[in-house]
Write a protein that holds these residues in place. Structure first.
Motif, PDB file in Angstrom:
ATOM      1  N   ALA A  39       0.839  -1.208   0.000  1.00  0.00           N
ATOM      2  CA  ALA A  39       0.000   0.000   0.000  1.00  0.00           C
ATOM      3  C   ALA A  39       0.873   1.257   0.000  1.00  0.00           C
ATOM      4  N   LEU A  40       1.955   1.210   0.776  1.00  0.00           N
ATOM      5  CA  LEU A  40       2.869   2.359   0.788  1.00  0.00           C
ATOM      6  C   LEU A  40       3.510   2.540  -0.596  1.00  0.00           C
ATOM      7  N   GLY A  41       3.906   1.407  -1.179  1.00  0.00           N
ATOM      8  CA  GLY A  41       4.503   1.459  -2.526  1.00  0.00           C
ATOM      9  C   GLY A  41       3.542   2.075  -3.530  1.00  0.00           C
ATOM     10  N   ASP A  42       2.300   1.628  -3.495  1.00  0.00           N
ATOM     11  CA  ASP A  42       1.286   2.177  -4.415  1.00  0.00           C
ATOM     12  C   ASP A  42       1.103   3.673  -4.191  1.00  0.00           C
ATOM     13  N   ALA A  43       1.104   4.072  -2.917  1.00  0.00           N
ATOM     14  CA  ALA A  43       0.850   5.481  -2.584  1.00  0.00           C
ATOM     15  C   ALA A  43       1.965   6.405  -3.068  1.00  0.00           C
ATOM     16  N   ILE A  44       3.194   5.904  -3.102  1.00  0.00           N
ATOM     17  CA  ILE A  44       4.296   6.797  -3.509  1.00  0.00           C
ATOM     18  C   ILE A  44       4.854   6.452  -4.897  1.00  0.00           C
ATOM     19  N   GLY A  45       4.291   5.419  -5.538  1.00  0.00           N
ATOM     20  CA  GLY A  45       4.677   5.098  -6.909  1.00  0.00           C
ATOM     21  C   GLY A  45       5.928   4.264  -7.055  1.00  0.00           C
ATOM     22  N   VAL A  46       6.150   3.349  -6.108  1.00  0.00           N
ATOM     23  CA  VAL A  46       7.267   2.392  -6.246  1.00  0.00           C
ATOM     24  C   VAL A  46       6.729   0.986  -5.964  1.00  0.00           C
ATOM     25  N   THR A  47       7.546  -0.024  -6.237  1.00  0.00           N
ATOM     26  CA  THR A  47       7.102  -1.398  -5.999  1.00  0.00           C
ATOM     27  C   THR A  47       7.258  -1.768  -4.519  1.00  0.00           C
ATOM     28  N   ARG A  48       6.603  -2.859  -4.126  1.00  0.00           N
ATOM     29  CA  ARG A  48       6.711  -3.343  -2.744  1.00  0.00           C
ATOM     30  C   ARG A  48       8.170  -3.696  -2.446  1.00  0.00           C
ATOM     31  N   GLN A  49       8.873  -4.226  -3.462  1.00  0.00           N
ATOM     32  CA  GLN A  49      10.282  -4.609  -3.275  1.00  0.00           C
ATOM     33  C   GLN A  49      11.143  -3.391  -2.961  1.00  0.00           C
ATOM     34  N   THR A  50      10.790  -2.258  -3.554  1.00  0.00           N
ATOM     35  CA  THR A  50      11.552  -1.034  -3.287  1.00  0.00           C
ATOM     36  C   THR A  50      11.300  -0.534  -1.866  1.00  0.00           C
TER      37      THR A  50
END
Lengths: 75, 139
Positions: A26-37
């Motif tokens: 969810a954090l990744g989606d919110a800031i435009g990066v992947t979960r792995q990042t």
């Protein structure tokens, strides 16, 4: 959380958990990066861009320096 | 495992299998007919097989993870993918220069063709391998 070889430390995990146990995806989606990042940032293996650092801080409603710090020993 | 890493594993496997198949066919043709064997049929077959297998594999991956498939590489992945591409370019360069030097001394045009084709295949496999290594190392 202390960085592993990188001078930039961060408290992303702490803020994420405080923010209603927000998931890494969810954090990744919110800031435009992947979960792995997000995982790499939390583990201190990747220092995010300035833009992503601001996005993370603004998402949690705090300043960039509240989330990210500078570890002089690793510099 | 990220979508990009999954994709690199699948594409690397396709390229490796197709490349080995190409190598076996070339060696078989060369032992039967000598190096004068026409290379066009083999290279066209190889290209068509790789393109079709890639389309099928990418479609399956995209159907399984549509959201991740649509997303472009993010800020951490982009430089890693670029670096893998640069290193694979070095592999290709070494392969092509070696092929040209071989041609310079042996003057075998068909072998030159196969060596350059082999260099392209090897460089592509190397790119996927570099990509997987770099993506895993930064996690």
């Amino acid at each position: 959380m202390g960085a592993k070889g990188l001078p930039i430390t961060n408290r992303v995990r702490e803020f994420r958990e405080r923010h209603g146990q927000m998931s890494q995806a969810a954090l990744g989606d919110a800031i435009g990066v992947t979960r792995q990042t997000v995982i790499a940032i939390e583990q201190g293996r990747y220092s995010p861009s300035l833009e992503s650092a601001f996005r993370i801080a603004r998402l949690f409603g705090v300043g960039v320096e509240d989330v990210f710090g500078w570890n002089e020993d690793q510099a | 495992m990220s979508f990009r890493e999954k994709s690199a594993w699948v594409m690397g496997a396709i390229m490796l299998i197709a490349g080995l198949n190409y190598l076996v066919r070339v060696l078989s043709a060369s032992s039967e007919l000598g190096w004068s064997a026409p290379p066009i049929g083999m290279s066209v077959t190889f290209t068509v097989v790789v393109v079709i297998a890639s389309i099928i594999a990418q479609t399956v991956l995209a159907v399984r993870s549509p959201k991740e498939a649509e997303a472009p590489a993010d800020e951490r992945e982009r430089p890693l993918v670029d670096r893998a591409g640069n290193w694979s370019g070095v592999v290709l360069g070494i392969g092509v220069v070696t092929s040209l030097l071989h041609f310079f001394y042996h003057e075998d045009g068909v072998l030159l063709f196969h060596m350059v084709m082999g260099s392209l295949i090897l460089a592509q496999i190397a790119e996927y391998a570099f990509r997987i290594t770099l993506l895993r190392r930064s996690l």
